[in-house]
Design a protein around this motif. Structure first.
Motif, PDB file in Angstrom:
ATOM      1  N   CYS A   1       0.833  -1.204   0.000  1.00 27.46           N
ATOM      2  CA  CYS A   1       0.000   0.000   0.000  1.00 27.46           C
ATOM      3  C   CYS A   1       0.866   1.252   0.000  1.00 27.46           C
ATOM      4  O   CYS A   1       0.372   2.345  -0.204  1.00 27.46           O
ATOM      5  CB  CYS A   1      -0.906  -0.018   1.227  1.00 27.46           C
TER       6      CYS A   1
ATOM      7  N   CYS B   1       3.003   0.276   6.940  1.00 22.92           N
ATOM      8  CA  CYS B   1       2.760  -1.031   6.339  1.00 22.92           C
ATOM      9  C   CYS B   1       3.680  -2.087   6.958  1.00 22.92           C
ATOM     10  O   CYS B   1       4.891  -2.049   6.780  1.00 22.92           O
ATOM     11  CB  CYS B   1       2.949  -0.969   4.831  1.00 22.92           C
TER      12      CYS B   1
ATOM     13  N   CYS C   1      -1.022  -5.726   7.866  1.00 20.78           N
ATOM     14  CA  CYS C   1      -1.641  -4.726   6.988  1.00 20.78           C
ATOM     15  C   CYS C   1      -2.538  -5.457   5.990  1.00 20.78           C
ATOM     16  O   CYS C   1      -2.257  -6.577   5.587  1.00 20.78           O
ATOM     17  CB  CYS C   1      -0.558  -3.939   6.245  1.00 20.78           C
TER      18      CYS C   1
ATOM     19  N   CYS D   1      -3.028  -4.907   2.937  1.00 19.77           N
ATOM     20  CA  CYS D   1      -2.603  -4.892   1.537  1.00 19.77           C
ATOM     21  C   CYS D   1      -1.907  -6.209   1.160  1.00 19.77           C
ATOM     22  O   CYS D   1      -1.831  -7.135   1.945  1.00 19.77           O
ATOM     23  CB  CYS D   1      -1.709  -3.685   1.269  1.00 19.77           C
TER      24      CYS D   1
HETATM   25 ZN   LIG Z   1       0.242  -2.283   3.483  1.00 20.65          ZN
END
Ligand SMILES: [Zn+2]
Length: 485
Positions: free
Chosen positions: A197, A202, A206, A208
């Motif tokens: 992300c 991050c 996370c 993502c």
């Molecule tokens: Zn992330």
């Protein structure tokens, strides 16, 4: 098994080979391999096996003696509670294979961590991309930070910055209520900044795509008492779970679990079907007017492709476990999987039944993960899926046409009585209708849905009582409307 089509990096390993390496590794180190439990264990209502450790619970709780203090197994799991997340990220599957090793009162964190690292090395996973999380402690619960685990990771050469402490919600494993529980340490592979992300915060955990959790080691050492206190357990155990689909994605350098060898033959077949049978523009879609529209359509189609192979695989595993599509219990879960996948076919312009044709390629992708007996049953199961899809096709066509005409009321919500009418008159499942509307950014007024359903019940009870007398009237009332399946 055949996997010559894609991803031939030096580290490439077929999924079935990863599973076999895992089990052999632990067998060679004194673990007894036990067969996975049937996906549909007797009893259990609508639920399938949802976690790799589920069959081990009686041993971990000390209720039954384990067959050996060290165990290893491959367990098929199926859970639909977050089926909506499928296709929105690269890691979530409705069904999955969990590989595990267990120590029932035998070794502790030092050996569990040492074994895990040795296996990752053997599989060829890049240790410099490994991050770990651990339980950072919780004052309110009166539980300390899991310093012993941090110590073990440091001892194994893990740099301090890749040891991430997290809270109880992430790293204190429980059974969802009082019972055995304990801190866990999760192993994540860093799949690269490009997949992330980009935020400074991050880290593993996370949402993502950068960090992919591949393995969870749970140190079961407390008994959570009903009063909310935690007592050390006399028998300490280790429970681990490694997601085969995720490790395969890493080793095959696949963008997501749906680009691994497990799914690629089915993805390829799906692509062929769309190319030969898909229509130019699915119903209700005008030509994209700008770039935002095009991007939105591409996302919807990418999600559809993932959902279709995901749901088809989950249905295949359920069918192999003896659960066919039906009106209630686990059968309703299979029916829902088939219907949702059929509906996603329409997103790709597939109007005719197609799901049955994906089962053969899925079986090919799974290779030795299915037994020869299971492989032999696949053509028959594919016919069953096609029959189910065929029965639903007309309902789907009519329902989608009517849904396309629905507009929100003054309150911004789609009137629930319209969905109920679609369900009562056409047999269109309300949850699927809600899903279709949600893709257009529309929400449903469920209170007016409930009112319409209640009014319908009163009317049918009254008319049933007139026609058949009291007995039939009661049965009709109990049968309900089959909604929300
Ligand atoms: Zn992330």
């Amino acid at each position: 098994m055949a996997n010559s089509t894609t991803h031939t990096t030096g580290q490439y390993r077929a999924s079935s080979e990863i599973a076999e390496r895992f089990l052999a590794f632990f067998r060679e180190r004194g673990h007894r391999e036990v067969a996975g439990a049937p996906l549909a264990v007797p009893g259990g209502g609508t639920s399938f096996i949802i976690a790799g450790m589920q069959p081990m619970i009686p041993y971990l709780r000390g209720q039954e003696p384990p067959p050996a203090p060290r165990l290893t197994a491959l367990q098929r799991c199926l859970r639909t509670d977050d089926a909506d997340a499928v296709g929105t990220n690269g890691r979530k599957c409705t069904s999955f294979h969990m590989l595990g090793n267990w120590s029932i009162g035998d070794y502790g964190r030092r050996e569990a961590i040492t074994l895990a690292l040795a296996l990752l090395d053997e599989l060829g996973l890049d240790r410099s991309r490994l991050w770990v999380t651990l339980f950072g402690g919780d004052e309110a619960l009166g539980l300390p930070r899991d310093e012993a685990t941090a110590h073990e990771w440091r001892r194994m050469g893990m740099p301090e910055e890749r040891i991430v402490p997290l809270g109880a919600e992430d790293n204190l494993w429980t059974m969802g209520g009082p019972g055995p529980c304990g801190p866990c340490t999760e192993l994540f592979m860093d799949r690269g900044v490009a997949r992330g992300c980009g935020r400074e915060s991050c880290l593993p955990g996370c949402a993502c795509e950068r960090f992919l959790e591949i393995w969870n080691l749970v140190f079961i050492e407390y008994e959570w008492l009903p009063g909310g206190t935690y007592e050390p357990l006399p028998l300490r155990s280790v429970d681990t779970g490694m997601g085969l689909e995720r490790v395969a994605a890493v080793l095959q350098d696949a963008e997501s679990v749906f680009e691994t060898d497990l799914f690629m033959p089915a993805r390829t077949r799906l692509g062929e079907l769309v190319a030969t049978r898909g229509r130019e523009a699915p119903p209700g879609r005008s030509a994209p007017s700008d770039q935002t529209d095009t991007a939105r359509l591409e996302r919807a189609e990418a999600r559809a492709r993932q959902m279709i192979v995901d749901h088809a695989r989950a249905a295949l595993l359920a069918l192999l476990a003896g659960v066919g599509p039906g009106h209630d219990g686990r059968g309703s879960v299979v029916r829902q999987l088939i219907r949702r996948a059929a509906r996603q076919g329409r997103v790709l312009g597939l109007e005719q039944p197609f799901l049955g044709e994906l089962l053969g390629p899925l079986a090919t992708g799974h290779g030795a993960l299915l037994t020869p007996e299971e492989q032999a049953r696949v053509p028959e199961l594919a016919r069953l899926v096609t029959e189910e899809e065929t029965r639903f096709a007309r309902v789907l066509t009519v329902g989608l046409r009517e849904l396309a005409r629905l507009a929100p009321g003054p309150d911004g919500l789609v009137p629930g009585e319209r969905l109920f009418a679609l369900h009562a008159d056409r047999g269109f499942p309300p949850d699927l209708a809600a899903e279709v509307l949600a893709e257009r950014g529309l929400a449903v007024d469920w209170s007016s849905f409930a009112r319409a359903r209640e009014a319908h019940r009163v009317v049918s009870r009254a008319s049933a009582a007139r026609r058949f007398g009291k007995e039939e009237h009661e049965r009709s009332g109990q049968r309900g409307d089959g909604g929300g399946e």
